[in-house]
Design an enzyme around this catalytic site. Structure first.
Site, PDB file in Angstrom:
ATOM      1  N   THR A  20       0.811  -1.221   0.000  1.00 21.14           N
ATOM      2  CA  THR A  20       0.000   0.000   0.000  1.00 21.14           C
ATOM      3  C   THR A  20       0.840   1.265   0.000  1.00 21.14           C
ATOM      4  O   THR A  20       0.459   2.269  -0.605  1.00 21.14           O
ATOM      5  CB  THR A  20      -0.895  -0.004   1.268  1.00 21.14           C
ATOM      6  OG1 THR A  20      -1.591  -1.239   1.304  1.00 21.14           O
ATOM      7  CG2 THR A  20      -1.878   1.128   1.263  1.00 21.14           C
ATOM      8  N   THR A  25       4.850  -9.452  14.854  1.00 18.62           N
ATOM      9  CA  THR A  25       3.688 -10.111  14.256  1.00 18.62           C
ATOM     10  C   THR A  25       2.703  -9.014  13.875  1.00 18.62           C
ATOM     11  O   THR A  25       2.547  -8.046  14.626  1.00 18.62           O
ATOM     12  CB  THR A  25       2.988 -11.015  15.303  1.00 18.62           C
ATOM     13  OG1 THR A  25       3.922 -12.003  15.721  1.00 18.62           O
ATOM     14  CG2 THR A  25       1.770 -11.710  14.750  1.00 18.62           C
ATOM     15  N   SER A  61       0.981 -10.211  -0.056  1.00 21.23           N
ATOM     16  CA  SER A  61       0.382 -11.544   0.056  1.00 21.23           C
ATOM     17  C   SER A  61       0.988 -12.487  -0.981  1.00 21.23           C
ATOM     18  O   SER A  61       0.891 -13.700  -0.858  1.00 21.23           O
ATOM     19  CB  SER A  61      -1.133 -11.471  -0.140  1.00 21.23           C
ATOM     20  OG  SER A  61      -1.651 -10.606   0.839  1.00 21.23           O
ATOM     21  N   CYS A  63      -0.142 -18.631  21.875  1.00 22.26           N
ATOM     22  CA  CYS A  63      -0.383 -17.378  22.613  1.00 22.26           C
ATOM     23  C   CYS A  63       0.439 -16.259  21.974  1.00 22.26           C
ATOM     24  O   CYS A  63       1.514 -16.500  21.442  1.00 22.26           O
ATOM     25  CB  CYS A  63       0.052 -17.506  24.071  1.00 22.26           C
ATOM     26  SG  CYS A  63      -0.920 -18.697  24.989  1.00 22.26           S
ATOM     27  N   ASP A  81       1.783  -7.026  -4.127  1.00 23.23           N
ATOM     28  CA  ASP A  81       1.077  -7.019  -2.851  1.00 23.23           C
ATOM     29  C   ASP A  81       1.798  -8.067  -2.012  1.00 23.23           C
ATOM     30  O   ASP A  81       2.148  -9.146  -2.522  1.00 23.23           O
ATOM     31  CB  ASP A  81      -0.383  -7.431  -3.079  1.00 23.23           C
ATOM     32  CG  ASP A  81      -1.218  -7.331  -1.814  1.00 23.23           C
ATOM     33  OD1 ASP A  81      -2.126  -6.493  -1.784  1.00 23.23           O
ATOM     34  OD2 ASP A  81      -0.955  -8.096  -0.856  1.00 23.23           O
ATOM     35  N   THR A 103       4.175 -21.649  20.983  1.00 26.34           N
ATOM     36  CA  THR A 103       2.853 -21.423  21.565  1.00 26.34           C
ATOM     37  C   THR A 103       1.970 -20.596  20.629  1.00 26.34           C
ATOM     38  O   THR A 103       2.463 -19.735  19.909  1.00 26.34           O
ATOM     39  CB  THR A 103       2.941 -20.706  22.930  1.00 26.34           C
ATOM     40  OG1 THR A 103       1.613 -20.373  23.355  1.00 26.34           O
ATOM     41  CG2 THR A 103       3.772 -19.435  22.889  1.00 26.34           C
ATOM     42  N   ASP A 117       1.099  -6.873   5.239  1.00 21.43           N
ATOM     43  CA  ASP A 117       0.500  -8.188   5.513  1.00 21.43           C
ATOM     44  C   ASP A 117       1.519  -9.273   5.843  1.00 21.43           C
ATOM     45  O   ASP A 117       1.321 -10.051   6.769  1.00 21.43           O
ATOM     46  CB  ASP A 117      -0.362  -8.641   4.325  1.00 21.43           C
ATOM     47  CG  ASP A 117      -1.640  -7.819   4.205  1.00 21.43           C
ATOM     48  OD1 ASP A 117      -1.934  -7.055   5.143  1.00 21.43           O
ATOM     49  OD2 ASP A 117      -2.328  -7.939   3.179  1.00 21.43           O
TER      50      ASP A 117
END
Ligand code: ASP
Length: 343
Positions: A16, A168, A62, A281, A60, A279, A93
């Protein structure tokens, strides 16, 4: 003080940040990156020289894959001696994947490589692109006594500089799109740039940059969920040519104790497949053996990914697998911190 202005290479891969909205259709399209300085004249006011290099066909993020990671590593390698720092513009992304991969691919990195992007295109009125880009360039230019302050792969987004392999993407809409839950920010941008020197990686001592360009993609990622079936797990573990599996487990590395589950993992390990426990989490670490539900994993030879992000665990697996080392060497290497990716 750095006598000559540092040279910064701005590598545009897509996303973007480099798009403009077509006034007629309202859709986003890539703009000619050579005209970047027209869009952001502020770049000329910085204490550095900025040159740009664009992917022939920006993508992009992705559509990113390891072939593109090698392309980015190639660009950095071939300009390494002539530039003092690198800023990679990338879609948000999959930015954490690409930047984590680059952290493993660029061994002995002694210059900054800073990834950034934006949630809104550069031409939009409320864009976050300008601040992200300008500060990323500023951070890449920082020098003390003629030496770069940052000597690792980082990700800059919404006023924060992170170690890339700790990040992340956590939000698809907010400007604050990234988190680094298991490692503090390396820098924060406010009225002043606040650098947290104590958290930066130390520069390698006089070692030449070594670029690792082989990545083995014969891997799988399995996120456990209550109700996961034997057929599903068996199918994945029997994927032809599979060499490694990242297992996203519950809490501190726990999983079901049902016999079929442990037997399937054991069988895979005996066949030579590496199973890594991380994990699901967002923060915290795997600690195999803390509960009965993880002791068996340890006994059968599951490797601990400790507090690595999924993105980092995947890239590290692809990177180490390509070295074709023995199980023992693999386990030792995987469980230690190579580029600050685990605590
Ligand atoms: N889909 C875009 C990409 O990742 C989103 C962005 O640039 O932030 O390329």
């Amino acid at each position: 003080m750095y006598k000559i202005k540092p040279n910064i290479l701005l590598i545009y891969t897509g996303g973007t940040i480099g798009m403009v909205r077509d006034p007629e259709t309202g859709s986003l399209r890539v703009f000619d990156f050579k005209n970047l300085l027209d869009k952001i004249p502020e770049l000329q006011q910085l204490e550095c020289h900025v040159k740009t290099f664009s992917f022939k066909e920006p993508i992009d993020s992705s559509n990113m894959n390891p072939n593109y990671w090698v392309q980015i590593a190639d660009i950095i390698e071939s300009h390494y001696s002539t530039f003092d720092g690198f800023v990679v513009l990338h879609g948000s992304d999959t930015m954490s994947y690409t930047s984590s991969a680059l952290s493993f691919m660029l061994e002995n990195l002694a210059k900054p490589v800073i990834f950034t992007g934006s949630q809104l295109p550069i031409g939009d009125l409320r864009t976050d692109a300008k601040e992200n880009l300008i500060t990323a360039v500023e951070l890449a230019s920082l020098h003390t006594d003629g030496k770069p302050v940052i000597t690792e792969v980082c990700l800059y987004f919404e006023y924060k500089l992170y170690r890339a392999n700790r990040t992340t993407k956590i939000n698809a809409e907010n400007f604050e799109a990234f988190a680094s839950s298991n490692y503090p920010e390396l820098a924060e941008s406010g009225v002043h740039l606040k650098i947290n020197y104590q958290y930066l990686l130390k520069a390698p001592v006089n070692l030449p940059l070594k670029v690792h360009k082989t990545l083995d993609t014969n891997i799988a990622l399995i996120k456990l969920f209550p109700g996961i079936t034997e057929t599903f797990l068996k199918t994945i573990l029997n994927t032809p040519h599979i060499k490694g599996v990242i297992l996203e487990t519950f809490g501190a590395g726990n999983c079901m104790t049902e016999r079929w589950f442990i037997d399937l993992l054991k069988e895979a390990i005996l066949k030579g497949i590496y199973i890594i426990n991380i994990t699901q989490c967002i923060a915290g670490s795997v600690n195999m053996g803390q509960y009965e539900t993880s002791s068996q994993l340890k006994e059968i030879g599951v490797i601990s990914g400790r507090d690595m992000t999924t993105e980092s665990a995947i890239c590290k697996l692809m990177h180490i697998l390509s070295e074709g080392i023995s199980y023992k060497e693999f386990k030792t290497k995987y469980e230690m911190s190579l580029h600050g990716e685990l605590s």
